[in-house]
Motif scaffolding. Sequence first.
Motif, PDB file in Angstrom:
ATOM      1  N   ASP A 209       1.029  -0.799   0.011  1.00 17.68           N
ATOM      2  CA  ASP A 209      -0.574  -0.239   0.227  1.00 17.68           C
ATOM      3  C   ASP A 209       0.679   1.490  -0.224  1.00 17.68           C
ATOM      4  O   ASP A 209       0.532   2.424  -0.160  1.00 17.68           O
ATOM      5  N   VAL A 210       2.195   1.221   0.596  1.00 17.95           N
ATOM      6  CA  VAL A 210       3.265   2.575   0.801  1.00 17.95           C
ATOM      7  C   VAL A 210       2.993   2.789  -0.618  1.00 17.95           C
ATOM      8  O   VAL A 210       2.468   4.404  -0.822  1.00 17.95           O
ATOM      9  N   PRO A 211       3.132   2.569  -1.492  1.00 20.97           N
ATOM     10  CA  PRO A 211       3.911   3.445  -2.656  1.00 20.97           C
ATOM     11  C   PRO A 211       2.264   4.234  -3.361  1.00 20.97           C
ATOM     12  O   PRO A 211       2.918   5.117  -3.822  1.00 20.97           O
ATOM     13  N   TYR A 212       1.202   3.121  -2.897  1.00 26.13           N
ATOM     14  CA  TYR A 212      -0.270   3.970  -3.876  1.00 26.13           C
ATOM     15  C   TYR A 212      -0.693   5.075  -2.551  1.00 26.13           C
ATOM     16  O   TYR A 212      -0.782   5.732  -3.442  1.00 26.13           O
ATOM     17  N   MET A 213      -0.319   5.041  -1.568  1.00 29.28           N
ATOM     18  CA  MET A 213      -1.269   5.819  -0.523  1.00 29.28           C
ATOM     19  C   MET A 213      -1.168   6.314   0.807  1.00 29.28           C
ATOM     20  O   MET A 213      -1.287   7.004   1.382  1.00 29.28           O
ATOM     21  N   LEU A 214       0.531   6.310   0.320  1.00 27.62           N
ATOM     22  CA  LEU A 214       1.620   7.247   1.538  1.00 27.62           C
ATOM     23  C   LEU A 214       1.599   8.580   0.589  1.00 27.62           C
ATOM     24  O   LEU A 214       2.135   8.678   0.188  1.00 27.62           O
ATOM     25  N   CYS A 224      -1.518  10.359  -4.871  1.00 31.21           N
ATOM     26  CA  CYS A 224      -2.078   9.643  -4.745  1.00 31.21           C
ATOM     27  C   CYS A 224      -3.285   9.243  -5.427  1.00 31.21           C
ATOM     28  O   CYS A 224      -4.112   9.651  -5.803  1.00 31.21           O
ATOM     29  N   PRO A 225      -3.183   8.119  -6.475  1.00 24.52           N
ATOM     30  CA  PRO A 225      -3.852   7.904  -7.163  1.00 24.52           C
ATOM     31  C   PRO A 225      -5.637   7.161  -6.281  1.00 24.52           C
ATOM     32  O   PRO A 225      -5.209   7.196  -5.077  1.00 24.52           O
ATOM     33  N   PRO A 226      -6.373   7.442  -6.815  1.00 20.80           N
ATOM     34  CA  PRO A 226      -8.269   6.620  -6.048  1.00 20.80           C
ATOM     35  C   PRO A 226      -7.683   5.868  -6.340  1.00 20.80           C
ATOM     36  O   PRO A 226      -6.649   4.584  -6.623  1.00 20.80           O
ATOM     37  N   PRO A 227      -8.174   5.453  -4.328  1.00 17.57           N
ATOM     38  CA  PRO A 227      -7.828   4.098  -3.672  1.00 17.57           C
ATOM     39  C   PRO A 227      -8.447   3.183  -4.518  1.00 17.57           C
ATOM     40  O   PRO A 227      -7.960   1.822  -5.113  1.00 17.57           O
ATOM     41  N   ARG A 228      -9.697   3.254  -5.203  1.00 20.24           N
ATOM     42  CA  ARG A 228      -9.861   2.318  -5.961  1.00 20.24           C
ATOM     43  C   ARG A 228      -9.325   1.824  -7.801  1.00 20.24           C
ATOM     44  O   ARG A 228      -9.455   0.873  -7.266  1.00 20.24           O
ATOM     45  N   GLU A 229      -8.383   2.943  -7.809  1.00 21.55           N
ATOM     46  CA  GLU A 229      -7.237   2.678  -8.806  1.00 21.55           C
ATOM     47  C   GLU A 229      -6.843   1.247  -8.482  1.00 21.55           C
ATOM     48  O   GLU A 229      -6.541   0.021  -9.111  1.00 21.55           O
TER      49      GLU A 229
END
Length: 296
Positions: A209-214, A224-229
């Motif tokens: 999850d770090v690369p997408y959500m940090l 960060c990209p939208p979570p559903r992506e």
Amino acid sequence: MAGQQPWQWDEQTWRGHVARVRAGRSLHPASWPGGARVAVALSFDCDHETITLRTGDTAPGRLAQGEYGSRVGAPRVLRLLERFGIPASFFIPGVSALLYPEEVRDYVAAGHEIAMHGWIHESNRLLDPADERELALRAADTLENLSGTRPVGIRTPAWDFSDHTLAITRELGLLYDSSLMADDEPYELLADGEPTGVVEIPVEWIRDDVPYMLLEHDGMLRACPPPREVAGIWRDEFDAALEEGGLFQLTMHPHIIGHRSRMAVLRELLEHIDAQQGVWYATHAQVAEYVLQQGS
């Protein structure tokens, strides 16, 4: 050789570096328990405040971000896992465990695995071998004292694997490591070309999850990209593992995945996985035990 640049190394030197820790035989089993078509191994790195403390940063604002992981994120994760009846592996730095002993006991009470994740999320490659060894022993003792069981697995902090990590892992008698990226499937680690008996449960930044959500990394804010992506990427990873009869391994952090919009992503992913036939949910230790038994 000391003082030489990499382009000046002779063949023996660069081959020696490459061979120090290497992927050995594949431990991808012919089948999973009960005829399952895919193994699913979820993991959570309970870094909490250690991400900040490891650099000597004691700013309350930064520490509060870590505190969220135990105060809010971990309970949400536990509730979701209970809803689906899924066991998971929790990799916990020794300092995190001492800050939140009840959290450790909650994981144990729910039937989850407690595994090693350093002492204070230190960078192993910055340590001398004696310090790395002492911190690993201290962390193992701490987790055993709090959980009642000696850990059998390790994930190095930030997947920072030094030249000495494997030797320390073997000295501790650990069953598996989960820090390296040489395959999608479990494999045996080699040390200078020799089989070690240590199982690698490979990780990958794609399944983290770090690369997408940090939202904040090294003090630099970034989009960060939208979570559903992210959910789409992880769903594709699972679907491919299902098709190949392989392992779907996922790494998450309570202080990151534990926020409301991110938990929705994890819930939807688990709904997708749970709708498939032939899924074996297992801890990392259970996967390592099974593949080693099948490969012997």
